[in-house]
Design a protein around this motif. Structure first.
Motif, short mmCIF file in Angstrom:
data_model
loop_
_atom_site.label_atom_id
_atom_site.label_comp_id
_atom_site.label_asym_id
_atom_site.label_seq_id
_atom_site.Cartn_x
_atom_site.Cartn_y
_atom_site.Cartn_z
N THR A 23 22.76 51.95 45.60
CA THR A 23 21.74 51.49 44.64
C THR A 23 22.34 51.17 43.28
O THR A 23 23.13 50.24 43.16
N ASP A 24 21.98 51.90 42.22
CA ASP A 24 22.38 51.54 40.86
C ASP A 24 23.85 51.80 40.55
O ASP A 24 24.35 51.36 39.52
N GLU A 25 24.55 52.49 41.44
CA GLU A 25 26.00 52.62 41.30
C GLU A 25 26.64 51.23 41.37
O GLU A 25 27.74 51.02 40.89
N ALA A 26 25.93 50.28 41.96
CA ALA A 26 26.43 48.90 42.09
C ALA A 26 26.20 48.06 40.84
O ALA A 26 26.52 46.87 40.84
N ALA A 27 25.69 48.65 39.77
CA ALA A 27 25.40 47.87 38.56
C ALA A 27 26.63 47.13 38.04
O ALA A 27 26.54 45.97 37.63
N GLY A 28 27.79 47.78 38.06
CA GLY A 28 29.01 47.14 37.56
C GLY A 28 29.41 45.91 38.35
O GLY A 28 29.56 44.81 37.79
N PRO A 29 29.57 46.03 39.67
CA PRO A 29 29.91 44.85 40.46
C PRO A 29 28.85 43.74 40.40
O PRO A 29 29.19 42.56 40.33
N PRO A 79 16.37 54.05 31.91
CA PRO A 79 17.04 53.28 32.95
C PRO A 79 17.06 51.79 32.60
O PRO A 79 16.07 51.24 32.12
N GLY A 80 18.20 51.18 32.83
CA GLY A 80 18.35 49.76 32.54
C GLY A 80 18.86 49.47 31.13
O GLY A 80 19.14 48.32 30.80
N THR A 81 19.00 50.49 30.31
CA THR A 81 19.55 50.29 28.97
C THR A 81 20.99 49.80 29.08
O THR A 81 21.78 50.35 29.83
N VAL A 82 21.30 48.75 28.34
CA VAL A 82 22.66 48.21 28.30
C VAL A 82 23.26 48.55 26.95
O VAL A 82 22.65 48.31 25.91
N ARG A 83 24.45 49.14 26.98
CA ARG A 83 25.18 49.42 25.74
C ARG A 83 26.57 48.83 25.84
O ARG A 83 27.21 48.89 26.89
N GLU A 129 22.60 51.96 32.10
CA GLU A 129 22.03 53.25 32.49
C GLU A 129 21.37 53.12 33.86
O GLU A 129 20.47 52.30 34.06
N PRO A 130 21.82 53.94 34.85
CA PRO A 130 21.21 53.88 36.18
C PRO A 130 19.84 54.54 36.21
O PRO A 130 19.54 55.40 35.39
N ASN A 131 19.05 54.13 37.17
CA ASN A 131 17.75 54.76 37.42
C ASN A 131 17.85 55.70 38.61
O ASN A 131 17.36 56.81 38.56
N GLU A 132 18.50 55.22 39.66
CA GLU A 132 18.63 56.04 40.86
C GLU A 132 19.98 55.77 41.52
O GLU A 132 20.49 54.65 41.48
N ILE A 133 20.54 56.83 42.06
CA ILE A 133 21.79 56.71 42.81
C ILE A 133 21.53 57.31 44.18
O ILE A 133 21.20 58.49 44.31
N GLY A 134 21.65 56.49 45.18
CA GLY A 134 21.44 56.93 46.56
C GLY A 134 21.85 55.79 47.47
O GLY A 134 22.19 54.71 47.01
N TRP A 135 21.81 56.04 48.75
CA TRP A 135 22.18 54.99 49.69
C TRP A 135 21.19 53.84 49.62
O TRP A 135 19.99 54.06 49.64
N GLY A 136 21.70 52.64 49.48
CA GLY A 136 20.84 51.46 49.44
C GLY A 136 21.59 50.29 48.85
O GLY A 136 22.53 50.45 48.07
N LEU A 137 21.17 49.10 49.24
CA LEU A 137 21.87 47.88 48.83
C LEU A 137 21.23 47.18 47.64
O LEU A 137 21.79 46.23 47.12
N GLU A 138 20.07 47.64 47.21
CA GLU A 138 19.35 46.98 46.12
C GLU A 138 19.40 47.81 44.85
O GLU A 138 19.31 49.04 44.89
N LEU A 139 19.53 47.13 43.72
CA LEU A 139 19.43 47.79 42.42
C LEU A 139 17.96 48.16 42.18
O LEU A 139 17.06 47.47 42.65
N SER A 140 17.73 49.23 41.42
CA SER A 140 16.36 49.56 41.02
C SER A 140 15.85 48.44 40.11
O SER A 140 16.64 47.69 39.52
N ALA A 141 14.54 48.36 39.95
CA ALA A 141 13.95 47.29 39.13
C ALA A 141 14.47 47.29 37.69
O ALA A 141 14.83 46.22 37.18
N ALA A 144 18.16 46.02 37.74
CA ALA A 144 18.22 44.59 38.07
C ALA A 144 17.78 43.75 36.88
O ALA A 144 18.39 42.71 36.57
N ALA A 145 16.74 44.20 36.18
CA ALA A 145 16.25 43.46 35.01
C ALA A 145 17.25 43.47 33.86
O ALA A 145 17.19 42.60 32.97
#
Length: 169
Positions: A23-29, A79-83, A129-141, A144-145
């Motif tokens: 899930t949100d662990e994929a934010a970087g890639p 969640p979703g805050t960019v710094r 900032e991640p919202n959720e970290i767990g198995w999954g291929l989609e970023l949290s809303a 993603a935003a």
């Protein structure tokens, strides 16, 4: 003979750090993919999806003049805050141990580059900032935003650094 530094030889390395299966662990890639798709033509830019990091990256980092790292980072914000953290501010955050939600650390790679005298003088972390970290291929809303804001932060940094290099030439 030493290669003369000119703005057209200014090398920016952009890294996307994270596990794309979590899930949100994929934010970087994911942020790196968007950045490269929209702005991959920046002169001297190399984009690498580095997954959960490896010590083999030390040489690649050391060869760069500037480093941009996209990563999920715990800022203890919404969640979703960019710094965007640059230079010493990035170094302090990386050393604090708060940087990443995954186990292998950017801190070790940057310390290796620092010890060998190869740490890029210009460095920036684009943390999301991640919202959720767990198995999954989609970023949290919310994450993603945040992708457009992460890309915009990196573009601003890369353009400013190139302009600074051109002013020095």
């Amino acid at each position: 003979m030493t290669e003369q530094k000119t703005p057209d030889r200014f090398r920016i390395l952009a890294l996307g750090v994270g596990n794309t299966l979590m899930t949100d662990e994929a934010a970087g890639p994911r942020a790196l993919q968007a950045f490269e798709a929209q702005h991959g033509g920046i002169p001297g830019l190399t984009c690498l999806d580095v997954g959960t990091l490896s010590f083999t990256l030390a040489e690649t980092i050391g060869a760069a003049d500037a480093l941009i790292v996209f990563d999920a980072a715990r800022f203890r914000t919404a969640p979703g805050t960019v710094r965007r953290l640059e230079g010493a501010e990035m170094d302090a955050f990386v050393r604090s141990g708060s940087l990443s939600v995954h186990e292998v650390g950017l801190r070790d790679l940057l310390d290796m580059a620092r010890l060998t005298g190869d740490l890029p003088p210009r460095r920036a972390l684009i943390g999301i900032e991640p919202n959720e970290i767990g198995w999954g291929l989609e970023l949290s809303a919310p994450v993603a935003a945040a992708m457009p804001a992460a890309v915009a932060a990196a573009v601003e940094v890369a353009r400013r650094w190139r302009a600074e290099e051109e002013a020095l030439a």
